[in-house]
Design a protein around this motif. Structure first.
Motif, mmCIF file in Angstrom:
data_model
loop_
_atom_site.group_PDB
_atom_site.id
_atom_site.type_symbol
_atom_site.label_atom_id
_atom_site.label_comp_id
_atom_site.label_asym_id
_atom_site.label_seq_id
_atom_site.Cartn_x
_atom_site.Cartn_y
_atom_site.Cartn_z
ATOM 1 N N GLU A 160 -7.382 2.578 18.993
ATOM 2 C CA GLU A 160 -6.610 2.889 20.194
ATOM 3 C C GLU A 160 -6.698 4.369 20.557
ATOM 4 O OE1 GLU A 160 -2.281 3.392 17.966
ATOM 5 O OE2 GLU A 160 -2.864 1.438 18.773
ATOM 6 N N PHE A 161 -6.636 4.623 21.861
ATOM 7 C CA PHE A 161 -6.711 5.989 22.390
ATOM 8 C C PHE A 161 -5.365 6.313 23.020
ATOM 9 C CE2 PHE A 161 -8.917 8.775 25.861
ATOM 10 C CZ PHE A 161 -8.377 9.917 25.280
ATOM 11 N N ARG A 162 -4.446 6.847 22.227
ATOM 12 C CA ARG A 162 -3.104 7.124 22.713
ATOM 13 C C ARG A 162 -2.998 8.458 23.439
ATOM 14 N NH1 ARG A 162 0.489 2.962 21.475
ATOM 15 N NH2 ARG A 162 -0.939 1.190 21.362
ATOM 16 N N GLY A 163 -4.111 9.187 23.535
ATOM 17 C CA GLY A 163 -4.129 10.392 24.350
ATOM 18 C C GLY A 163 -4.593 10.126 25.772
ATOM 19 N N LEU A 164 -4.885 8.867 26.092
ATOM 20 C CA LEU A 164 -5.350 8.505 27.424
ATOM 21 C C LEU A 164 -4.196 8.557 28.417
ATOM 22 C CD1 LEU A 164 -7.754 7.426 29.106
ATOM 23 C CD2 LEU A 164 -7.003 5.110 28.479
ATOM 24 N N ARG A 165 -4.459 9.090 29.613
ATOM 25 C CA ARG A 165 -3.434 9.184 30.650
ATOM 26 C C ARG A 165 -4.027 8.753 31.999
ATOM 27 N NH1 ARG A 165 -1.064 9.304 26.696
ATOM 28 N NH2 ARG A 165 0.527 10.770 25.948
ATOM 29 N N THR A 166 -3.206 8.098 32.805
ATOM 30 C CA THR A 166 -3.612 7.734 34.161
ATOM 31 C C THR A 166 -3.232 8.852 35.129
ATOM 32 O OG1 THR A 166 -1.533 6.557 34.548
ATOM 33 C CG2 THR A 166 -3.372 5.272 33.683
ATOM 34 N N VAL A 167 -3.916 8.906 36.258
ATOM 35 C CA VAL A 167 -3.625 9.917 37.287
ATOM 36 C C VAL A 167 -3.215 9.217 38.591
ATOM 37 C CG1 VAL A 167 -4.477 11.924 38.550
ATOM 38 C CG2 VAL A 167 -5.235 11.511 36.188
ATOM 39 N N PHE A 168 -4.080 8.399 39.148
ATOM 40 C CA PHE A 168 -3.700 7.563 40.283
ATOM 41 C C PHE A 168 -4.719 6.439 40.436
ATOM 42 C CE2 PHE A 168 -5.662 11.465 42.093
ATOM 43 C CZ PHE A 168 -6.809 10.934 42.668
ATOM 44 N N ALA A 169 -4.320 5.422 41.194
ATOM 45 C CA ALA A 169 -5.169 4.256 41.398
ATOM 46 C C ALA A 169 -6.136 4.496 42.547
ATOM 47 C CB ALA A 169 -4.311 3.024 41.673
ATOM 48 N N LEU A 170 -7.284 3.852 42.450
ATOM 49 C CA LEU A 170 -8.311 3.934 43.484
ATOM 50 C C LEU A 170 -8.512 2.554 44.122
ATOM 51 C CD1 LEU A 170 -10.668 6.269 41.448
ATOM 52 C CD2 LEU A 170 -9.362 6.919 43.486
ATOM 53 N N HIS A 171 -9.723 2.210 44.448
ATOM 54 C CA HIS A 171 -10.041 0.998 45.188
ATOM 55 C C HIS A 171 -10.037 -0.243 44.297
ATOM 56 C CE1 HIS A 171 -13.607 2.776 43.402
ATOM 57 N NE2 HIS A 171 -14.119 1.559 43.348
ATOM 58 N N PRO A 172 -9.879 -1.428 44.880
ATOM 59 C CA PRO A 172 -10.042 -2.669 44.120
ATOM 60 C C PRO A 172 -11.490 -2.819 43.652
ATOM 61 C CG PRO A 172 -8.900 -3.064 46.191
ATOM 62 C CD PRO A 172 -9.449 -1.671 46.264
ATOM 63 N N SER B 161 -8.341 0.588 52.658
ATOM 64 C CA SER B 161 -6.992 0.069 52.434
ATOM 65 C C SER B 161 -6.119 0.982 51.574
ATOM 66 C CB SER B 161 -7.066 -1.313 51.774
ATOM 67 O OG SER B 161 -7.674 -1.219 50.488
ATOM 68 N N LEU B 162 -6.670 2.060 51.086
ATOM 69 C CA LEU B 162 -5.915 2.937 50.190
ATOM 70 C C LEU B 162 -4.845 3.713 50.957
ATOM 71 C CD1 LEU B 162 -8.729 4.393 47.903
ATOM 72 C CD2 LEU B 162 -7.128 2.539 47.396
ATOM 73 N N GLU B 163 -3.656 3.728 50.403
ATOM 74 C CA GLU B 163 -2.559 4.517 50.974
ATOM 75 C C GLU B 163 -1.773 5.135 49.832
ATOM 76 O OE1 GLU B 163 0.661 3.236 50.571
ATOM 77 O OE2 GLU B 163 -0.066 1.463 49.535
#
Length: 326
Positions: free
Chosen positions: A110-122, A295-297
């Motif tokens: 597992e990579f517990r240092g992974l972080r999300t920033v924002f979502a992109l396209h489908p 469609s991204l907002e």
């Protein structure tokens, strides 16, 4: 108008997108890089758009951004883990596997240092079948020559998941190739494979190329697909609208995931906050970059990361929270 804006942003960001960098800090500011995907794919387009928007505001934050091509999402997350990149793009099911340490990350853990920033396209699972192969449904894939993608690609992750849902293994295919996007288009057009596999936003030029070589998009639906989509919050049924591609007049039912911009605990909070700010303050330009981003907002981009367990990076959380987007 959108095409004119796209050309404008392409011009503004071209020099910075093409330069090389290793994420070092320079007297004039910080250099960051985004690991994306094949140069013909949507991840590379998304990375180029992000870097262009960041670089457009570099006089404010002194950050210069470059985009890097890569074999795919698995490789991008490994680069984040090893501190080789500040940002990376991967589809949500791959992010979940990295966080939990399963699938292609089973050996490394597992990579517990992974972080999300924002979502992109489908990112839609899209199978293009040769007209000579008599493939109408997903069940008809059995016994065919199928490209399941390089081992570190999103295509490979999605195809393994699909095979598991159907109770299949690679032995159920006449052959299971490991071709990258460019090679698979060539192989399809040379009639060396029966099925080309894409996990992508639409429209996609490589998908259109395979269709032009006598292909058609397979409907992905049925009980096994429905169970798979219900099994995790990051899956969703989707429809490729009729007319998206020449020769495909009807709607195509399929399913997919969401592409996410990622970082790690190694990337400073200020850097992530400024990248987030630059993109969201210029969100209209971002959506104009490619039709797949139409469609991204802002609200969806901010909240779309909630489908995975990896937490939001504090830098993104700081800015998005201040703007009331969380």
């Amino acid at each position: 108008m959108a095409a004119m804006q796209t050309r404008s942003w392409l011009t503004a960001g071209l020099a910075a997108v093409m330069m090389t960098a290793g994420g070092s800090v320079h007297a004039a500011g910080s250099f960051i890089s985004i690991s994306t995907g094949d140069v013909s794919g949507m991840a590379y387009q998304a990375g180029g758009a992000i870097c262009s928007l960041v670089n457009a505001q570099r006089n404010d934050h002194q950050i210069r951004c470059t985009v890097k091509s890569s074999p795919g999402g698995v490789e991008n997350i490994l680069a984040l883990r090893q501190g080789e990149r500040e940002f990376g793009i991967a589809q949500s099911d791959v992010v979940q596997q990295a966080w939990r340490g399963n699938g292609p990350f089973g050996e490394i853990g597992e990579f517990r240092g992974l972080r999300t920033v924002f979502a992109l396209h489908p990112e839609t699972l899209t199978l293009v079948a040769s007209s000579d192969a008599d493939i109408e449904t997903v069940q008809d894939l059995r016994g065919q020559r199928v490209n399941i993608g390089p081992e570190t690609s999103g295509e490979a992750v999605s195809m393994v998941t699909l095979m598991d849902a159907l109770g299949w293994t690679e032995d159920d295919f006449a052959s299971a190739e490991r071709l990258d996007m460019t090679a698979q288009v060539n192989a399809f057009c040379e009639e060396e494979i029966d099925v080309a596999v894409f996990v992508t936003g639409h429209p996609n030029n490589s998908v259109q190329e395979t269709l032009a070589c006598g292909g058609s998009i397979v409907q992905l639906e049925g009980p096994a697909i429905n169970r798979l989509v219900r099994s995790a919050s990051y899956y969703e049924t989707t429809v490729i609208p009729g007319g998206t591609y020449s020769g495909e007049s009807g709607e195509i039912n399929t399913y997919g995931v969401r592409s996410l911009l990622l970082s790690s605990t190694n990337t400073p909070q200020r850097i992530v906050r400024e990248v987030t700010r630059s993109v969201f303050e210029q969100s209209e330009q971002f959506s104009d970059w490619h039709r797949a981003f139409d469609s991204l907002e802002p609200a969806g981009m901010a909240r779309g990361v909630g489908a995975v367990d990896a937490p939001l990076h504090p830098g993104a959380e700081d800015w998005l929270g201040d703007e009331g987007l969380l």
